[in-house]
Design an enzyme around this catalytic site. Structure first.
Site, short mmCIF file in Angstrom:
data_model
loop_
_atom_site.label_atom_id
_atom_site.label_comp_id
_atom_site.label_asym_id
_atom_site.label_seq_id
_atom_site.Cartn_x
_atom_site.Cartn_y
_atom_site.Cartn_z
N SER A 144 0.85 -1.19 0.00
CA SER A 144 0.00 0.00 0.00
C SER A 144 0.89 1.23 0.00
O SER A 144 2.03 1.18 0.49
CB SER A 144 -0.87 0.02 1.26
OG SER A 144 -1.46 1.29 1.45
N TYR A 157 -1.91 -1.48 10.33
CA TYR A 157 -2.00 -1.68 8.87
C TYR A 157 -0.72 -1.16 8.20
O TYR A 157 -0.16 -1.83 7.33
CB TYR A 157 -3.24 -0.96 8.36
CG TYR A 157 -3.53 -1.11 6.88
CD1 TYR A 157 -4.09 -2.28 6.38
CD2 TYR A 157 -3.29 -0.06 5.99
CE1 TYR A 157 -4.38 -2.41 5.02
CE2 TYR A 157 -3.58 -0.18 4.64
CZ TYR A 157 -4.13 -1.35 4.16
OH TYR A 157 -4.41 -1.47 2.82
N1 NAD Z 1 -8.55 -0.17 -1.89
C1 NAD Z 1 -7.51 0.59 -1.63
O1 NAD Z 1 -7.56 1.83 -1.68
C2 NAD Z 1 -6.20 -0.04 -1.29
C3 NAD Z 1 -5.09 0.80 -1.17
C4 NAD Z 1 -3.86 0.24 -0.87
C5 NAD Z 1 -3.76 -1.13 -0.71
N2 NAD Z 1 -4.87 -1.91 -0.82
C6 NAD Z 1 -4.69 -3.34 -0.67
O2 NAD Z 1 -5.22 -3.97 -1.81
C7 NAD Z 1 -5.66 -5.30 -1.48
C8 NAD Z 1 -7.10 -5.49 -1.91
O3 NAD Z 1 -7.89 -4.54 -1.22
P1 NAD Z 1 -9.39 -4.19 -1.64
O4 NAD Z 1 -9.55 -2.74 -1.46
O5 NAD Z 1 -9.74 -4.85 -2.93
O6 NAD Z 1 -10.15 -4.89 -0.43
P2 NAD Z 1 -11.48 -5.77 -0.33
O7 NAD Z 1 -11.87 -5.79 1.10
O8 NAD Z 1 -12.46 -5.28 -1.33
O9 NAD Z 1 -10.91 -7.19 -0.76
C9 NAD Z 1 -10.06 -7.91 0.11
C10 NAD Z 1 -10.37 -9.38 -0.07
O10 NAD Z 1 -9.50 -10.13 0.81
C11 NAD Z 1 -10.28 -11.16 1.37
N3 NAD Z 1 -9.71 -11.60 2.65
C12 NAD Z 1 -9.72 -10.95 3.83
N4 NAD Z 1 -9.12 -11.72 4.76
C13 NAD Z 1 -8.73 -12.87 4.16
C14 NAD Z 1 -8.08 -14.03 4.60
N5 NAD Z 1 -7.70 -14.21 5.90
N6 NAD Z 1 -7.82 -15.02 3.71
C15 NAD Z 1 -8.21 -14.89 2.42
N7 NAD Z 1 -8.85 -13.80 1.93
C16 NAD Z 1 -9.10 -12.80 2.80
C17 NAD Z 1 -11.67 -10.55 1.58
O11 NAD Z 1 -12.67 -11.54 1.71
C18 NAD Z 1 -11.81 -9.71 0.32
O12 NAD Z 1 -12.43 -10.43 -0.73
C19 NAD Z 1 -5.43 -5.42 0.03
O13 NAD Z 1 -4.17 -6.02 0.25
C20 NAD Z 1 -5.41 -3.99 0.49
O14 NAD Z 1 -4.71 -3.84 1.71
C21 NAD Z 1 -6.09 -1.40 -1.10
#
Ligand code: NAD
Length: 257
Positions: A144, A157
């Protein structure tokens, strides 16, 4: 037609959610043989449906990336079904809980570290030996932008996502000479269910509005924009990119203003 991932067997964790789902659609369209992995069965079903509606196919498996047995099973099942493993997008995570550091309980700290950092470690631990059996592969870990510049109320986080950058470099140094490439993606704010949950929280909504203005491109990102970067890193087109942390952030990381 883009065939940059043609016949590559690729595991995607967090495939049931925002970035994971849209990335899977991008990878499927580039010819990947996908194993969609997530802790949530409903999300997996919806992602599979989206891929089928696009005219492609994939397999699903439930996994808890914080459980060693579960991750081992995910990799073993993938190799049993497809005979090999070529790539992985280690993307599953839970979001910040929204407390100032000293209010975070040990249990809350440990849960986030377990899923967001240990989860990536476990994936690497089992994916790398599977890839070595067929001469190598490419791994992309989702970190991130907060790994470069922290935001408030996110200590657990920020720590986990910073750890993902370190882990990516360490794995790259250990396995690059053996044919395994490992890179990290650092997204800015991407419009996903995770971000929607934070926007619904008044404490985060104000901060996220300020952060939107700092994205030089003038908007939050789309999940498919992260997927396009991950596709390139998983493909042979990025063959000399290794141990890198690639921002996909609309310029927020470059913005000193
Ligand atoms: N959305 C953002 O702005 C953003 C920014 C920086 C980083 N990220 C990172 O991007 C990635 C995806 O984020 P997103 O926004 O799509 O989130 P999201 O919550 O929409 O998707 C995350 C997915 O991970 C799954 N998950 C959670 N715990 C789990 C576990 N123990 N085992 C298996 N699956 C699990 C959830 O069920 C979900 O489907 C993450 O690593 C997040 O930290 C997101």
């Amino acid at each position: 037609m883009d065939k940059s991932l043609a016949d590559k067997v690729i595991i995607v964790t967090g495939a049931g959610g925002g970035i994971g789902r849209e990335s899977c659609r991008v990878f499927a369209a580039a010819g990947a043989r996908l194993v969609l992995a997530d802790i949530g069965e409903q999300g997996l079903r919806e992602t599979l449906e989206a891929i089928k509606n696009d005219g492609f196919d994939a397999e699903t498996i439930t996994v808890d990336v914080g459980s060693e047995d579960s991750v081992r099973n995910m990799v073993e099942q993938t190799v049993a079904r497809h005979g090999r493993l070529d790539g992985a997008f280690n993307n599953a995570a839970v979001e910040q809980i929204g407390k100032i550091l000293t209010d975070i309980t040990l249990a809350e700290w440990e849960r986030t570290i377990k899923v967001d950092l240990t989860g990536v470690f476990l994936c690497l631990k089992y994916q790398i030996p599977a890839m070595l059996k067929n001469g190598g592969g490419s791994i992309v870990n989702t970190s991130s932008g907060v790994a470069s510049a922290a935001i408030p109320y996110c200590a657990e986080y920020v720590s986990a996502k910073s750890g993902v950058v370190g882990l990516t470099r360490a794995a790259a140094v250990d396995y690059g000479s053996m044919g395994i490439r490992v890179n990290a993606i650092l997204p800015g704010i991407i419009r996903t269910p995770m971000v929607q949950r934070l926007l619904d929280d008044p404490q985060f909504a104000v901060m996220f509005e300020r952060l939107r203005e700092r994205h030089v491109i003038g908007r939050f990102g789309e999940s498919s924009e992260v997927g396009e970067a991950a596709k390139w890193l998983l493909s042979d087109a990025s063959s000399f990119v290794h141990g890198a942390s690639i921002t996909v952030d609309g310029g927020i990381g470059a913005n000193g203003a």
